[in-house]
Design an enzyme around this catalytic site. Structure first.
Site, mmCIF file in Angstrom:
data_model
loop_
_atom_site.group_PDB
_atom_site.id
_atom_site.type_symbol
_atom_site.label_atom_id
_atom_site.label_comp_id
_atom_site.label_asym_id
_atom_site.label_seq_id
_atom_site.Cartn_x
_atom_site.Cartn_y
_atom_site.Cartn_z
ATOM 1 N N CYS A 1 52.982 -27.129 -5.165
ATOM 2 C CA CYS A 1 51.745 -27.823 -4.764
ATOM 3 C C CYS A 1 52.162 -29.102 -4.009
ATOM 4 O O CYS A 1 52.577 -28.900 -2.765
ATOM 5 C CB CYS A 1 50.992 -27.776 -6.039
ATOM 6 S SG CYS A 1 49.246 -28.129 -5.435
ATOM 7 N N HIS B 1 50.677 -22.900 -8.187
ATOM 8 C CA HIS B 1 51.317 -23.344 -9.535
ATOM 9 C C HIS B 1 51.940 -22.236 -10.206
ATOM 10 O O HIS B 1 51.196 -21.624 -11.092
ATOM 11 C CB HIS B 1 50.042 -23.961 -10.305
ATOM 12 C CG HIS B 1 49.616 -25.412 -9.789
ATOM 13 N ND1 HIS B 1 50.481 -26.424 -10.258
ATOM 14 C CD2 HIS B 1 48.846 -25.842 -8.965
ATOM 15 C CE1 HIS B 1 49.884 -27.422 -9.691
ATOM 16 N NE2 HIS B 1 48.944 -27.254 -8.768
ATOM 17 N N GLU C 1 54.096 -22.460 -12.760
ATOM 18 C CA GLU C 1 53.976 -22.646 -13.990
ATOM 19 C C GLU C 1 52.685 -22.228 -14.875
ATOM 20 O O GLU C 1 52.452 -22.217 -15.905
ATOM 21 C CB GLU C 1 54.184 -24.141 -14.397
ATOM 22 C CG GLU C 1 53.094 -25.136 -14.037
ATOM 23 C CD GLU C 1 52.574 -25.441 -12.750
ATOM 24 O OE1 GLU C 1 51.783 -26.220 -12.447
ATOM 25 O OE2 GLU C 1 53.181 -24.732 -11.691
#
Length: 212
Positions: A97, A189, A191
């Site tokens: 990001c 993102h 994660e």
């Protein structure tokens, strides 16, 4: 000795409110730590301003998401220095990001300061699809299309020298780019979504190979 690669995550400054006042801290969201560990890496935090001095301890670097580029010039400057030092060492890099935006700016690229009032890229749960370039690292990891989680209102307008755009959203915004064979940047993102195992797996595997 544990042979798993050590993955440094560029930390940021935060203020935690306690009952007695405010406590300045340096850290990273736990989702990065968990994603790296799940992919077989050993996560460590690179405190802002100290990361360059610690690069001899790590096998790869993650540039995490966070505030807009320009909101914290000290952090921007420290992470740009970190990118340049890591590149000299040929350490694998993954920008997430803000991390992709930082990578672009570090090499002379530019940003879209605001994507508009509808904020089509703030989709932490439902996500949105991205198209991936055939023959790219991202394409080899995720296929021709993948649903991803987004939490941003800025974007990359132009990339710097040496970068190859490799992922786009349906509205044409750049979502992923690659530099050489050991640096990836994604606007989403990983994660937080299903692309995480593939991307963090790529990072730990590339780091392990580079360390041999």
């Amino acid at each position: 000795m544990d042979g798993r690669p050590i993955i440094g995550v560029a930390g940021a400054g935060y203020v935690v409110r306690r009952f007695w006042g405010e406590l300045p801290v340096r850290g990273v969201p736990t989702s990065y730590v968990d994603a790296i560990a799940a992919a077989g890496g050993r996560p460590v935090v690179l405190p802002p301003g100290h990361g360059v001095k610690l690069l001899d301890m790590v096998d790869a670097v993650v540039l995490a998401g966070g505030d807009d580029i320009g909101a914290d010039p000290e952090r921007d400057e420290a992470e740009i220095a970190l990118v340049k030092a890591a590149r000299k060492r040929r350490l694998p890099l993954l920008g997430v990001c803000r991390g992709l935006q930082l990578l672009a700016v570090a090499d002379g690229g530019s940003l879209v300061p605001d994507l508009g009032p509808d904020l089509p890229h703030v989709k932490p749960e439902a996500g949105h699809p991205v198209e991936l370039a055939p023959g790219s690292v991202l394409g080899s990891l995720l296929g021709s299309e993948s649903d991803v989680s987004s939490l941003h209102h800025q974007g990359v307008a132009t990339l710097g020298a040496g970068w190859r755009p490799t992922a786009w959203s349906a509205d044409g915004l750049l979502e992923g780019a690659e530099w050489g064979d050991h640096t990836l940047g994604v606007q989403w993102h990983p994660e937080l979504d299903a692309s995480g195992p593939a991307l963090f797996g790529w990072l730990t595997e590339t780091a392990a190979q580079a360390a041999v």
